[in-house]
Design an enzyme around this catalytic site. Structure first.
Site, PDB file in Angstrom:
ATOM      1  N   LYS A  14      -6.831 -10.114 -16.111  1.00 42.16           N
ATOM      2  CA  LYS A  14      -7.188 -10.671 -14.721  1.00 42.16           C
ATOM      3  C   LYS A  14      -7.369  -9.326 -13.758  1.00 42.16           C
ATOM      4  CE  LYS A  14      -4.068 -12.092 -12.025  1.00 42.16           C
ATOM      5  NZ  LYS A  14      -4.022 -11.698 -10.470  1.00 42.16           N
ATOM      6  N   ASN A  15      -6.171  -8.563 -13.683  1.00 36.86           N
ATOM      7  CA  ASN A  15      -6.428  -7.631 -12.640  1.00 36.86           C
ATOM      8  C   ASN A  15      -7.089  -6.484 -13.270  1.00 36.86           C
ATOM      9  OD1 ASN A  15      -4.557  -9.135 -11.339  1.00 36.86           O
ATOM     10  ND2 ASN A  15      -2.560  -7.973 -11.783  1.00 36.86           N
ATOM     11  N   ARG A  64      -5.676 -12.331  -2.384  1.00 36.11           N
ATOM     12  CA  ARG A  64      -5.687 -11.067  -1.563  1.00 36.11           C
ATOM     13  C   ARG A  64      -6.296  -9.940  -2.209  1.00 36.11           C
ATOM     14  NH1 ARG A  64      -1.093  -9.718   0.737  1.00 36.11           N
ATOM     15  NH2 ARG A  64      -1.790  -7.422   0.264  1.00 36.11           N
ATOM     16  N   CYS A  87       2.347 -12.493   1.609  1.00 34.10           N
ATOM     17  CA  CYS A  87       2.166 -13.551   0.531  1.00 34.10           C
ATOM     18  C   CYS A  87       3.475 -13.737   0.106  1.00 34.10           C
ATOM     19  CB  CYS A  87       1.356 -13.278  -0.397  1.00 34.10           C
ATOM     20  SG  CYS A  87       1.989 -11.981  -1.566  1.00 34.10           S
ATOM     21  N   ARG A 116       3.046  -6.723   1.676  1.00 29.87           N
ATOM     22  CA  ARG A 116       1.895  -6.186   1.001  1.00 29.87           C
ATOM     23  C   ARG A 116       0.928  -5.761   2.026  1.00 29.87           C
ATOM     24  NH1 ARG A 116       0.580  -9.949  -3.975  1.00 29.87           N
ATOM     25  NH2 ARG A 116      -0.431  -7.986  -4.656  1.00 29.87           N
ATOM     26  N   PRO A 117       1.180  -4.606   2.910  1.00 31.00           N
ATOM     27  CA  PRO A 117       0.316  -4.088   3.673  1.00 31.00           C
ATOM     28  C   PRO A 117      -0.796  -3.534   2.993  1.00 31.00           C
ATOM     29  CG  PRO A 117       2.515  -2.753   3.851  1.00 31.00           C
ATOM     30  CD  PRO A 117       2.610  -3.925   2.934  1.00 31.00           C
ATOM     31  N   ASP A 123      -2.116  -0.517   4.456  1.00 31.67           N
ATOM     32  CA  ASP A 123      -2.479   0.724   5.116  1.00 31.67           C
ATOM     33  C   ASP A 123      -2.897   1.980   4.290  1.00 31.67           C
ATOM     34  OD1 ASP A 123       0.577   0.079   3.744  1.00 31.67           O
ATOM     35  OD2 ASP A 123       0.612   2.244   4.255  1.00 31.67           O
ATOM     36  N   GLN A 124      -2.559   2.002   3.009  1.00 38.21           N
ATOM     37  CA  GLN A 124      -2.890   3.095   2.106  1.00 38.21           C
ATOM     38  C   GLN A 124      -4.230   2.979   2.000  1.00 38.21           C
ATOM     39  OE1 GLN A 124      -0.562   5.565   1.437  1.00 38.21           O
ATOM     40  NE2 GLN A 124       0.728   4.422   2.748  1.00 38.21           N
ATOM     41  N   ASP A 163       5.403  -7.592 -12.640  1.00 37.29           N
ATOM     42  CA  ASP A 163       4.540  -8.757 -13.032  1.00 37.29           C
ATOM     43  C   ASP A 163       5.331  -9.505 -14.386  1.00 37.29           C
ATOM     44  OD1 ASP A 163       2.900  -8.623 -10.905  1.00 37.29           O
ATOM     45  OD2 ASP A 163       1.226  -7.829 -12.261  1.00 37.29           O
ATOM     46  N   ILE A 220       9.336  -3.005  -6.720  1.00 35.52           N
ATOM     47  CA  ILE A 220       8.292  -2.844  -6.124  1.00 35.52           C
ATOM     48  C   ILE A 220       7.941  -3.878  -5.079  1.00 35.52           C
ATOM     49  CG2 ILE A 220       5.565  -3.143  -6.857  1.00 35.52           C
ATOM     50  CD1 ILE A 220       7.089  -1.004  -8.485  1.00 35.52           C
ATOM     51  N   ARG A 269      -4.360 -19.370 -11.471  1.00 33.80           N
ATOM     52  CA  ARG A 269      -4.836 -18.155 -11.062  1.00 33.80           C
ATOM     53  C   ARG A 269      -4.963 -17.044 -12.048  1.00 33.80           C
ATOM     54  NH1 ARG A 269      -1.905 -15.645  -6.497  1.00 33.80           N
ATOM     55  NH2 ARG A 269      -3.531 -14.224  -7.069  1.00 33.80           N
TER      56      ARG A 269
HETATM   57  N1  EPU Z   1       2.079  -1.199  -0.550  1.00 32.09           N
HETATM   58  C1  EPU Z   1       1.858  -0.712   0.693  1.00 32.09           C
HETATM   59  N2  EPU Z   1       0.701  -0.073   1.516  1.00 32.09           N
HETATM   60  C2  EPU Z   1      -0.500  -0.368   0.722  1.00 32.09           C
HETATM   61  C3  EPU Z   1      -0.409  -0.754  -0.630  1.00 32.09           C
HETATM   62  C4  EPU Z   1       0.605  -1.074  -1.089  1.00 32.09           C
HETATM   63  O1  EPU Z   1       3.087  -0.669   1.274  1.00 32.09           O
HETATM   64  O2  EPU Z   1      -1.412   0.079   1.171  1.00 32.09           O
HETATM   65  C5  EPU Z   1       2.966  -1.630  -1.120  1.00 32.09           C
HETATM   66  C6  EPU Z   1       3.220  -3.019  -1.596  1.00 32.09           C
HETATM   67  O3  EPU Z   1       3.610  -3.727  -0.575  1.00 32.09           O
HETATM   68  C7  EPU Z   1       4.142  -2.773  -2.883  1.00 32.09           C
HETATM   69  C8  EPU Z   1       3.784  -1.641  -3.424  1.00 32.09           C
HETATM   70  O4  EPU Z   1       3.171  -0.953  -2.492  1.00 32.09           O
HETATM   71  O5  EPU Z   1       5.581  -2.937  -2.239  1.00 32.09           O
HETATM   72  C9  EPU Z   1       2.999  -1.896  -4.709  1.00 32.09           C
HETATM   73  O6  EPU Z   1       1.755  -2.600  -4.234  1.00 32.09           O
HETATM   74  P1  EPU Z   1       0.421  -2.436  -4.966  1.00 32.09           P
HETATM   75  O7  EPU Z   1      -0.489  -2.084  -3.856  1.00 32.09           O
HETATM   76  O8  EPU Z   1       0.243  -1.565  -6.231  1.00 32.09           O
HETATM   77  O9  EPU Z   1       0.247  -4.047  -5.470  1.00 32.09           O
HETATM   78  P2  EPU Z   1      -1.206  -4.559  -5.231  1.00 32.09           P
HETATM   79  O10 EPU Z   1      -2.246  -3.752  -5.936  1.00 32.09           O
HETATM   80  O11 EPU Z   1      -1.629  -5.418  -4.018  1.00 32.09           O
HETATM   81  C10 EPU Z   1      -1.370  -5.111  -8.066  1.00 32.09           C
HETATM   82  C11 EPU Z   1      -1.735  -6.523  -8.913  1.00 32.09           C
HETATM   83  C12 EPU Z   1      -0.165  -7.226  -8.716  1.00 32.09           C
HETATM   84  C13 EPU Z   1       0.921  -6.348  -9.188  1.00 32.09           C
HETATM   85  C14 EPU Z   1       0.897  -5.124  -8.391  1.00 32.09           C
HETATM   86  C15 EPU Z   1       2.210  -4.360  -8.888  1.00 32.09           C
HETATM   87  C16 EPU Z   1      -3.781  -6.996  -8.834  1.00 32.09           C
HETATM   88  C17 EPU Z   1      -5.202  -7.729  -8.409  1.00 32.09           C
HETATM   89  N3  EPU Z   1      -2.875  -7.165  -8.333  1.00 32.09           N
HETATM   90  O12 EPU Z   1      -1.246  -5.572  -6.624  1.00 32.09           O
HETATM   91  O13 EPU Z   1      -0.370  -8.366  -9.540  1.00 32.09           O
HETATM   92  O14 EPU Z   1       2.113  -7.204  -9.024  1.00 32.09           O
HETATM   93  O15 EPU Z   1      -0.338  -4.298  -8.512  1.00 32.09           O
HETATM   94  O16 EPU Z   1       1.859  -3.768 -10.295  1.00 32.09           O
HETATM   95  O17 EPU Z   1      -4.154  -5.700  -9.632  1.00 32.09           O
HETATM   96  C18 EPU Z   1      -0.328 -10.552 -10.245  1.00 32.09           C
HETATM   97  O18 EPU Z   1      -1.090 -10.442 -11.352  1.00 32.09           O
HETATM   98  O19 EPU Z   1       0.776 -11.571 -10.335  1.00 32.09           O
HETATM   99  C19 EPU Z   1       0.042  -9.669  -9.374  1.00 32.09           C
HETATM  100  C20 EPU Z   1       0.604  -9.818  -8.293  1.00 32.09           C
END
Ligand code: EPU
Length: 420
Positions: free
Chosen positions: A22-23, A92, A116, A121-122, A124-125, A304, A326, A396
């Site tokens: 999925k991801n 998201r 969520c 989960r901001p 900003d990056q 996950d 995380i 999902r």
């Molecule tokens: N974060 C920030 N700012 C940003 C981006 C991330 O503070 O701009 C923080 C997040 O809040 C979190 C950490 O950085 O605390 C890591 O988040 P990441 O951005 O890596 O998560 P994501 O990209 O939103 C993906 C997967 C998630 C998985 C996470 C961590 C997808 C579509 N989603 O989310 O998958 O848990 O990486 O490995 O790839 C799931 O499949 O159930 C799921 C939630």
């Protein structure tokens, strides 16, 4: 709303084949926005998140044919570079269109995803990176608006490893002018897979899978055909389900390196996990031992898989400490497991799990995707009947889960609430 009814206590036996990841599919479908012409992807699972991505691409004007496991996308007719709130709030990962849209159209309007169930989960990056590449970012009534002439390469230091942040900027950089360096990038297999796809399209991405990625921008990318890698989280979920039920299951279509951290913890818990020619075979031990885990970015133990590991520990001998590093709110399954008789105490970012001899079936509620998977495993091992409501979370990310578990001998059925 559908629920699942599970009659617990049956060891899982047989063979199960893992679906496409999925991801990996979600960013890859979004990457088709970088091309004109028809991309064809195979090994795509039938999941609600894929339907949502298709709806999003169609909203923008793309033609998408969903015929799992084959999906074709043509974004040549995209006219509306926008991701509306109604779709982003369902998923998201919709934010993954931001990078490709700005890169190709010089503008994008994407609803902010908001928090969520598992954390704030901001993004900003993602925004910081696009700004460094020359985009002007404004926030308007809950939407991010990004505009630019042409993105230009930049050196971007991430404050933390972010999976979709890395993916978004990698896609944006693929069509930028000049060289982009992503430093502190996420190393997940799904990031590597996206880099493979972009390179097939004609991009010049180097270093994906390490924490420094270089992207030399090109002027155009072309459509491709690609088969998606297997889902490591689905594989890990089946392995733990087999181990927890005391079963014997061959999980096919796995990349063993992708789930090494999970397998090592299973072995430490006393479970037999072996590589076979066609996949990973798991046979449970007579008794399970408590094993601590701490979630970390890849190649560490994946967040996950935290909830699924917790349910295994709920019936292991001894006390384990499960630390979630995380996401700040990813223990929603704990109160549901407690209702089934688990002994778990939350202390800050850790859950202290003291194994009990059995769980008891109960009515429980799914709160997010992986919490739902954990409750399904709990239902499979519990004494008596478990009813899990709100299984749309499960749909999902796990394809036809009740059918595939039934094929392994589980007594599990979906009940559709016709009054809902
Ligand atoms: N974060 C920030 N700012 C940003 C981006 C991330 O503070 O701009 C923080 C997040 O809040 C979190 C950490 O950085 O605390 C890591 O988040 P990441 O951005 O890596 O998560 P994501 O990209 O939103 C993906 C997967 C998630 C998985 C996470 C961590 C997808 C579509 N989603 O989310 O998958 O848990 O990486 O490995 O790839 C799931 O499949 O159930 C799921 C939630």
């Amino acid at each position: 709303m559908d629920s699942l009814l599970i009659e617990g206590g049956i060891p899982l036996r047989g063979t199960v084949k893992v679906s496409g990841a999925k991801n990996a599919v979600l960013p890859i479908l979004c990457s088709s926005l970088l091309t004109e012409g028809t991309c064809t992807f195979s090994n795509v699972p039938a999941l609600r998140d894929i339907d949502t991505t298709a709806a999003l691409l169609r909203f923008m004007g793309a033609t998408v044919e969903l015929n799992a496991p084959i999906v074709t996308v043509n974004t040549g007719s995209v006219r509306v570079p926008e991701a509306p709130y109604d779709l982003v709030k369902q998923m998201r990962a919709s934010v993954l269109v931001l990078g490709p849209l700005v890169a190709r159209f010089g503008r994008a309007r994407v609803s902010l995803p908001g928090g969520c169930a598992i954390g704030a989960r901001p993004i900003d990056q993602h925004l910081k990176g696009l700004e460094a590449m020359g985009a002007t970012i404004t926030l308007d009534h809950g939407y991010v608006e990004a505009t630019c002439d042409r993105l230009r390469g930049a050196t971007i230091y991430f404050d933390m490893a972010t999976v979709t942040g890395t993916e978004n900027l990698m896609m944006a950089a693929a069509l930028a002018k000049g060289r982009t360096q992503l430093i502190g990038a996420a190393r997940e297999p799904e990031v590597e897979e996206l880099a493979r796809v972009l390179n097939k399209m004609g991009a010049r991405v180097d270093g994906a899978g390490t924490d420094i990625i270089h992207i030399d921008g090109v002027d155009t990318l072309h459509p491709i055909e690609h088969a998606i890698i297997p889902d490591r989280i689905e594989a890990g979920t089946f392995l733990i389900a087999a181990a927890a039920t005391g079963g014997d299951v061959l999980v096919e279509n796995v990349v063993p390196e992708h789930i090494e951290a999970v397998c090592q913890k299973l072995r430490a818990a006393g479970v037999y996990v072996e590589r076979e020619e066609r996949g990973m075979r798991v046979r449970s031990a007579k008794s399970l031992r408590a094993v601590d885990i701490t979630t970390a970015p890849h190649p560490g133990f994946p967040t996950d898989m935290q909830a699924q590991h917790m349910v295994l520990m709920a019936i292991a001998q001894g006390t384990s400490v499960i630390t979630e590093n995380i996401f700040e709110n990813r223990f929603m399954h704990v109160s549901e497991l407690q209702r089934m008789g688990a002994e778990i105490e939350i202390r800050g970012r850790s859950a202290i799990v003291t194994g009990v001899s059995k769980l008891e079936g109960a009515r429980v509620m799914a709160t997010d995707l992986r919490a739902s998977a954990c409750l399904v495993i709990a239902g499979l091992i519990a004494e008596g009947q478990t009813e899990i409501s709100r299984v749309y979370h499960l749909d999902r990310g796990y394809e036809k889960i009740e059918q595939r578990l039934s094929a392994l001998g589980a007594k599990i059925q979906r009940v559709t609430d016709r009054n809902a």
